[in-house]
Enzyme design. Sequence first.
Site, PDB file in Angstrom:
ATOM      1  N   GLU A 183      12.907  -5.512   4.923  1.00  0.00           N
ATOM      2  CA  GLU A 183      12.820  -4.120   5.394  1.00  0.00           C
ATOM      3  C   GLU A 183      14.169  -3.418   5.242  1.00  0.00           C
ATOM      4  O   GLU A 183      14.241  -2.261   4.812  1.00  0.00           O
ATOM      5  CB  GLU A 183      12.372  -4.076   6.857  1.00  0.00           C
ATOM      6  CG  GLU A 183      10.905  -4.408   7.034  1.00  0.00           C
ATOM      7  CD  GLU A 183      10.517  -4.494   8.507  1.00  0.00           C
ATOM      8  OE1 GLU A 183       9.964  -3.529   9.016  1.00  0.00           O
ATOM      9  OE2 GLU A 183      10.783  -5.529   9.141  1.00  0.00           O
ATOM     10  N   HIS A 187      -3.410   0.124  -7.907  1.00  0.00           N
ATOM     11  CA  HIS A 187      -3.740   1.020  -6.790  1.00  0.00           C
ATOM     12  C   HIS A 187      -3.866   0.249  -5.470  1.00  0.00           C
ATOM     13  O   HIS A 187      -4.574   0.679  -4.569  1.00  0.00           O
ATOM     14  CB  HIS A 187      -5.036   1.792  -7.059  1.00  0.00           C
ATOM     15  CG  HIS A 187      -5.104   2.388  -8.439  1.00  0.00           C
ATOM     16  ND1 HIS A 187      -4.613   3.639  -8.741  1.00  0.00           N
ATOM     17  CD2 HIS A 187      -5.563   1.871  -9.606  1.00  0.00           C
ATOM     18  CE1 HIS A 187      -4.802   3.881 -10.031  1.00  0.00           C
ATOM     19  NE2 HIS A 187      -5.369   2.824 -10.586  1.00  0.00           N
ATOM     20  N   LYS A 243       5.773 -11.760  17.844  1.00  0.00           N
ATOM     21  CA  LYS A 243       6.221 -11.142  16.592  1.00  0.00           C
ATOM     22  C   LYS A 243       7.253 -11.961  15.827  1.00  0.00           C
ATOM     23  O   LYS A 243       8.131 -12.572  16.390  1.00  0.00           O
ATOM     24  CB  LYS A 243       6.840  -9.766  16.876  1.00  0.00           C
ATOM     25  CG  LYS A 243       5.869  -8.714  17.326  1.00  0.00           C
ATOM     26  CD  LYS A 243       4.843  -8.335  16.250  1.00  0.00           C
ATOM     27  CE  LYS A 243       5.437  -7.490  15.156  1.00  0.00           C
ATOM     28  NZ  LYS A 243       5.767  -6.147  15.615  1.00  0.00           N
ATOM     29  N   SER A 270      10.670  -9.782  18.385  1.00  0.00           N
ATOM     30  CA  SER A 270      10.593  -8.506  19.081  1.00  0.00           C
ATOM     31  C   SER A 270      11.044  -8.717  20.523  1.00  0.00           C
ATOM     32  O   SER A 270      10.805  -9.773  21.108  1.00  0.00           O
ATOM     33  CB  SER A 270       9.143  -8.009  19.055  1.00  0.00           C
ATOM     34  OG  SER A 270       8.931  -7.100  20.112  1.00  0.00           O
TER      35      SER A 270
END
Length: 466
Positions: free
Chosen positions: A294, A160, A287, A281
């Site tokens: 992804e 979980h 970043k 970024s």
Amino acid sequence: MTMQDKQTWSGRFNEPVAELVKRYTASVEFDQRLALFDIQGSLAHAQMLAACNIISEQDLNDIRRGMAQIENEIIAGEFEWSLDLEDVHLNIEKRLTTLVGDAGKRLHTGRSRNDQVATDVRLYLRNAIDEIILLTHALQAALVELAAQHTHTIMPGFTHLQVAQPVSFAHHLMAYLEMFKRDAERLADCRKRVNRLPLGAAALAGTSYPIKREYVAELLSFDAVCENSLDAVSDRDFAIEFTAAAALIMTHLSRLSEELILWMSPRFSFIDIADRFCTGSSIMPQKKNPDVPELVRGKTGRVNGHLVSLLTLMKGQPLAYNKDNQEDKEPLFDTVDTLIQTLRIYADMMGGITVRPEAMRVAALQGYATATDLADYLVKKGLPFRDAHEAVALAVRFAEQRNCDLADLKLDELQKFSSLITDDIYSVLTLEGSLAARNHTGGTSPQQVEAAIARARQHLAGKSAA
Ligand code: ARG
């Protein structure tokens, strides 16, 4: 692409096909990629026709000579594909006839584009599967090598997404190894059903020429012939099965990607992914984004979509061949391309991961990951498991109020929850003790994980020797 040729089958038609229809029905722009398999299939078919005295040896030689030239033209990028000639099959046949005359026109004896295209797709897919299986082995090897360095690196295992019990990082990686091992098995199994020969089914009912299908199967290294001509030309279940196996591989990679993304986030900081797999970024200078995992997660949706496309393509088709089947190619090709690119990049990326054992350890020490070990300890001293569970739950609540770990509680504090607790408890509450205790096949103890790694290495060595 030229547009000047008239259709190969235009004899019975009173007017030329509309320009829009021609574009709509043509597949040459994407089925070109079958060209070399189409030639391979045609050469085997011609060899069989000659062996059965259906065409002459002279015809066979002419066909071979013409096809050799066509193959060179295609490889050199000089072949002129014509939209008027609809698909890869008619383009090649037309060129062959231009080059060698009547022998080229005899090639299609005892054959139809229906069994021809089914054969081409199977040859193409067989080849792709072999490449993909090798790539799954390379990925497995990368995982095993990373795991081998981390059998003593302890991280929290989650259920979980809550801290559950400590596991080694190696054990976690080896879970994915199991998935990719099954994926490779699935592909090898699927290959058996891909590797059957449709040629000889002709349009749908077989052919009246005295052909020898088994001979063609042998020439093309198919395991067997498709045993029913209607089925041979019409079903694409082999492509669906492959795409399902591909969707599962992508799904496994997507799960791993999700973990890499989480682990790389500063909240976890368990790992870092090499810069060459990340991007920055345009606005936030600090970043470093895990673009590759992804995108893998994103591309999984695309492959899952192809599976649904192919299933839907098939579901309403009456026997035998229908033009619907022309739509099998783009989803299949894109599945193969996506999977190959993804597996390639992944094996490389796994080799470029930096692990931060300290951060994993700190996380494993939070969240009472060894609470189950305390319960098991009480059970071994005679307490029924449910009572032990309750006693530990109370101890966890107590430690939580003190904002400390179970191992930070003093012996007399722990004994408030059970008089069975003695000072041997502290070795049980350590992360190392928790791992070492799970010492059976499939468990997270370093000994077991090292054995699993040894088995995996042996398995992979057997594959590369084969
Ligand atoms: N381009 C077609 C396909 O991909 C080849 C078979 C066409 N057969 C036919 N009878 N129209 O399925």
